[in-house]
Design an enzyme around this catalytic site. Structure first.
Site, PDB file in Angstrom:
ATOM      1  N   ASP A 138       0.909  -4.554 -20.674  1.00  0.00           N
ATOM      2  CA  ASP A 138       1.961  -5.517 -20.341  1.00  0.00           C
ATOM      3  C   ASP A 138       1.822  -6.048 -18.918  1.00  0.00           C
ATOM      4  O   ASP A 138       2.362  -7.114 -18.599  1.00  0.00           O
ATOM      5  CB  ASP A 138       3.345  -4.849 -20.455  1.00  0.00           C
ATOM      6  CG  ASP A 138       3.865  -4.803 -21.889  1.00  0.00           C
ATOM      7  OD1 ASP A 138       3.502  -5.679 -22.688  1.00  0.00           O
ATOM      8  OD2 ASP A 138       4.652  -3.878 -22.189  1.00  0.00           O
TER       9      ASP A 138
ATOM     10  N   HIS B  10       0.803   5.794  -1.059  1.00  0.00           N
ATOM     11  CA  HIS B  10       0.067   6.983  -1.504  1.00  0.00           C
ATOM     12  C   HIS B  10       0.856   7.635  -2.636  1.00  0.00           C
ATOM     13  O   HIS B  10       0.969   8.855  -2.699  1.00  0.00           O
ATOM     14  CB  HIS B  10      -0.141   7.966  -0.350  1.00  0.00           C
ATOM     15  CG  HIS B  10      -1.093   7.487   0.710  1.00  0.00           C
ATOM     16  ND1 HIS B  10      -1.791   8.349   1.529  1.00  0.00           N
ATOM     17  CD2 HIS B  10      -1.478   6.252   1.082  1.00  0.00           C
ATOM     18  CE1 HIS B  10      -2.535   7.644   2.369  1.00  0.00           C
ATOM     19  NE2 HIS B  10      -2.367   6.372   2.124  1.00  0.00           N
TER      20      HIS B  10
ATOM     21  N   HIS C   8      -8.659   7.434  -1.425  1.00  0.00           N
ATOM     22  CA  HIS C   8      -7.567   6.985  -0.599  1.00  0.00           C
ATOM     23  C   HIS C   8      -6.295   6.798  -1.447  1.00  0.00           C
ATOM     24  O   HIS C   8      -5.531   7.748  -1.610  1.00  0.00           O
ATOM     25  CB  HIS C   8      -8.007   5.697   0.119  1.00  0.00           C
ATOM     26  CG  HIS C   8      -7.092   5.234   1.198  1.00  0.00           C
ATOM     27  ND1 HIS C   8      -7.519   4.571   2.314  1.00  0.00           N
ATOM     28  CD2 HIS C   8      -5.750   5.322   1.332  1.00  0.00           C
ATOM     29  CE1 HIS C   8      -6.490   4.282   3.095  1.00  0.00           C
ATOM     30  NE2 HIS C   8      -5.414   4.732   2.511  1.00  0.00           N
TER      31      HIS C   8
ATOM     32  N   TYR D 274       8.096 -13.846 -22.958  1.00  0.00           N
ATOM     33  CA  TYR D 274       8.979 -12.785 -22.480  1.00  0.00           C
ATOM     34  C   TYR D 274       9.916 -13.326 -21.398  1.00  0.00           C
ATOM     35  O   TYR D 274       9.548 -14.201 -20.626  1.00  0.00           O
ATOM     36  CB  TYR D 274       8.129 -11.663 -21.906  1.00  0.00           C
ATOM     37  CG  TYR D 274       8.888 -10.457 -21.424  1.00  0.00           C
ATOM     38  CD1 TYR D 274       9.186  -9.409 -22.294  1.00  0.00           C
ATOM     39  CD2 TYR D 274       9.300 -10.368 -20.100  1.00  0.00           C
ATOM     40  CE1 TYR D 274       9.879  -8.303 -21.843  1.00  0.00           C
ATOM     41  CE2 TYR D 274       9.994  -9.259 -19.647  1.00  0.00           C
ATOM     42  CZ  TYR D 274      10.277  -8.219 -20.522  1.00  0.00           C
ATOM     43  OH  TYR D 274      10.966  -7.116 -20.069  1.00  0.00           O
TER      44      TYR D 274
ATOM     45  N   HIS E  50       0.850  -1.194   0.000  1.00  0.00           N
ATOM     46  CA  HIS E  50       0.000   0.000   0.000  1.00  0.00           C
ATOM     47  C   HIS E  50       0.886   1.244   0.000  1.00  0.00           C
ATOM     48  O   HIS E  50       1.816   1.340   0.795  1.00  0.00           O
ATOM     49  CB  HIS E  50      -0.900  -0.004   1.239  1.00  0.00           C
ATOM     50  CG  HIS E  50      -1.679   1.260   1.416  1.00  0.00           C
ATOM     51  ND1 HIS E  50      -2.405   1.842   0.401  1.00  0.00           N
ATOM     52  CD2 HIS E  50      -1.833   2.079   2.497  1.00  0.00           C
ATOM     53  CE1 HIS E  50      -2.984   2.948   0.848  1.00  0.00           C
ATOM     54  NE2 HIS E  50      -2.645   3.119   2.102  1.00  0.00           N
TER      55      HIS E  50
END
Lengths: 230, 230, 230, 230
Positions: free
Chosen positions: C119, C96, C168, C226, C94
């Site tokens: 991608d 910001h 948020h 890839y 998480h």
């Protein structure tokens, strides 16, 4: 004399540069020792490269230099006005950091568009009115402090630790010089994110009071749960 | 021969890179020794990584190379035109720094939207007219200097130490090469903040003449109070 | 006890700072050991400068601290909710980060405007609904997890390793803590590019399903071509 | 075998990271040895942190691996198509640098709004058409090369060393791998400045052909005056 205070204030000023909030000699930070009424502040126009704790200037609440070879920041009277009117604060910071300054120049409050903002500022970041002609001509720096104080009427300074001076830039504060600088850094991040949010969605509204309370109060005040026990 | 001058000019050019104002070999800075009429300038297209004081080229006011193994900057005739017409300046700087160049390409003056701007530029940052076809075809670099001089008519160069050449980018100047580079750095910051201000509030107007006077004159001129006694 | 897990989680958290995704003590990353049901997570409000593997907190799936002297991240209940509902994921992150947070605050999905996005994310980056008043007032952090789970209904988490929580900011995940952080970094880049694309061309549409399939599936799944054989 | 070529290609790829044009393992650069028809290219999905000259893969013009333990970049067929059709180029570079990618995703040419652009690209930076469904489903990477070649019809590749693949990102080239990377860096700067120019002044037009000729031809071609004698 006040060696610890000088070192803290020197460090807080250098942090402005480290955080990328200022260029050249821009910006200034101070801290007050409330017992003695002594304020330590950055000298005017000094390069951060050469800045040492012994360069810090000590002044009293009337702005009289008590200790130091250099002139204090030209913004000293603004800092003094804040210390006199806000007895709960211990440090003041002023920058021209770009994103906060954009909002100040636009003469717009920074809306509280998300929890990043609400974690640190308990509502919109307010903007002062513009100074009147006579307020600019006489005691300009002191009057800059006065319009800040006027704008903070009915707001709690430690819940609203930032203001935008219209046409100028941000002032932030806190319990220490270090806290004032941290608020300046957060303000810049919040100002940047808010600008992009409105670019994407000009109609974005402020978050609800419920969400703001939840985020601000889990970090601040007697019921805060964030962080570690001290 | 002029070793100090070469070292100052080398340092000033390297500062363009350190401040993030240029990429690759872009940008150029010069300084004039007014007594001898000798100008020290960056060589054309040289990498900043290898740039040493001995690489600096010395030319006279007619552009004749006096000393140095390398070709001078292709913008040398522009620098010369400024030195000839503005006897009060000692250093010239040219970059394509992104935010200032945005305004130059938009062919718009940078409005004076706040005190960050007013602390350093005594009014809007002017933009030249576009060069005419024949001015581009013959003596282009010299004519670039001429349109700058034309645009600065009725402005004091040391109070207005920057101009945007339309469709091109900024030129700045000062009493030394170092001062010219500092103005280039401030210009870039001011250009960035102005762009964001207008993104937020397209109707933002220039600050009042009173506020501009207060800020510019506390930093410049005989009544300046900013900084330390020299 | 779980020393490798602690070291991986410490490293993943420090990478948030190295990648420029967080300032101060913002952000948190966790990883789960599925066999034991033990989750390692960053302590609440700790500075990245001092952060060491021994500071990592171990909790079980009910949030009970198993090991560690510090309080776990205040977002721990959100992480737990994701681990409980998405058995295929091993790490949660998480931040910001500014550009992703702009989209979250604008309450807008990030459109899939190019192959850079395709991608790594198999379609738009979804945004949750806003939490209801009662969801904010009680068990807020856990309910944040619940609205993420609700939004991911009918999406495969490993093909859609990011979500924006409205008002948020972003949560990302992956098979490990490291993978979750990499998704946070890619999300920030994709969010920035998408913002600029819409600034240039507000009518830009998502890429075709055919192009999305081509790009996503050459990097992911059993027919991926890839990278290197493992 | 081709040790110098491998070292140049390794260095050119690492420069993508140093210049801030890529994150993670994104981007790829190659160079061809025209005498032997051998192409050196970055391996697929390798971290820049560990990348060494010996990791560089050598392929022939049909894409057959001649030397190297690793799989070549998944974009190899695009590079090959450019080498086959543009015999005058020696290096190819592909990135997803943010500002150039914004224009590519907006499916818009980058207008030639100033001399920064005109110094390096002899006109607008073209954008390809989108690939058709069948071109995506079969031989996608090779067809990406084909739409680039199609778009460059009637343009000189060394005067137009960059293209935007619609919905994807930029490809650049030059006489060497190093030159291709330099064009990628300049393209990113030009793309950023153009975006800001149009934000300020949506009506900004391209510079005149006369000004473009002056700037491009003082740096390129037989009458170039920029830089040092070689």
């Amino acid at each position: 004399m006040f060696q610890d205070l000088k070192e803290r204030v020197c460090r807080a000023n250098l942090d402005l540069k480290i955080h990328g909030l200022v260029i050249l000699s821009w910006g200034n930070v101070s801290e007050i020792d409330r017992k003695s009424g002594v304020i330590a502040i950055k000298p005017s126009g000094i390069s951060y490269d050469d800045f040492r704790p012994d360069d810090v200037v000590l002044v009293d609440l009337d702005g009289k230099v008590i200790d130091g070879q250099l002139n204090p920041s030209s913004d000293t009277p603004t800092h003094l006005e804040l210390y006199k009117n806000f007895p709960e604060i211990g440090g003041v910071c002023h920058t021209h950091s770009p994103y906060a300054t954009m909002w100040a120049q636009a003469k717009m409050e920074i809306p509280c568009l998300g929890t990043t903002h609400g974690d640190h500022f308990f509502g919109r970041v307010p903007v002062t009115r513009e100074l009147r002609e006579e307020e600019i001509l006489n005691n300009y720096e002191r009057n800059t402090g006065k319009v800040i104080v006027e704008r903070l009427t009915n707001l709690k300074t430690l819940e609203n630790p930032a203001v935008l001076v219209a046409c100028h830039g941000p002032f932030t504060w806190g319990e220490t010089a270090k806290a004032a600088v941290i608020h300046a850094l957060i303000l810049e991040e919040v100002a940047k994110i808010a600008l992009g949010t409105w670019a994407l969605n000009p109609g974005s509204e402020d978050i609800s009071k419920t969400l703001l309370n939840k985020h601000f109060l889990r970090k601040h005040g007697k019921n805060a749960t964030y962080g570690q026990k001290k």
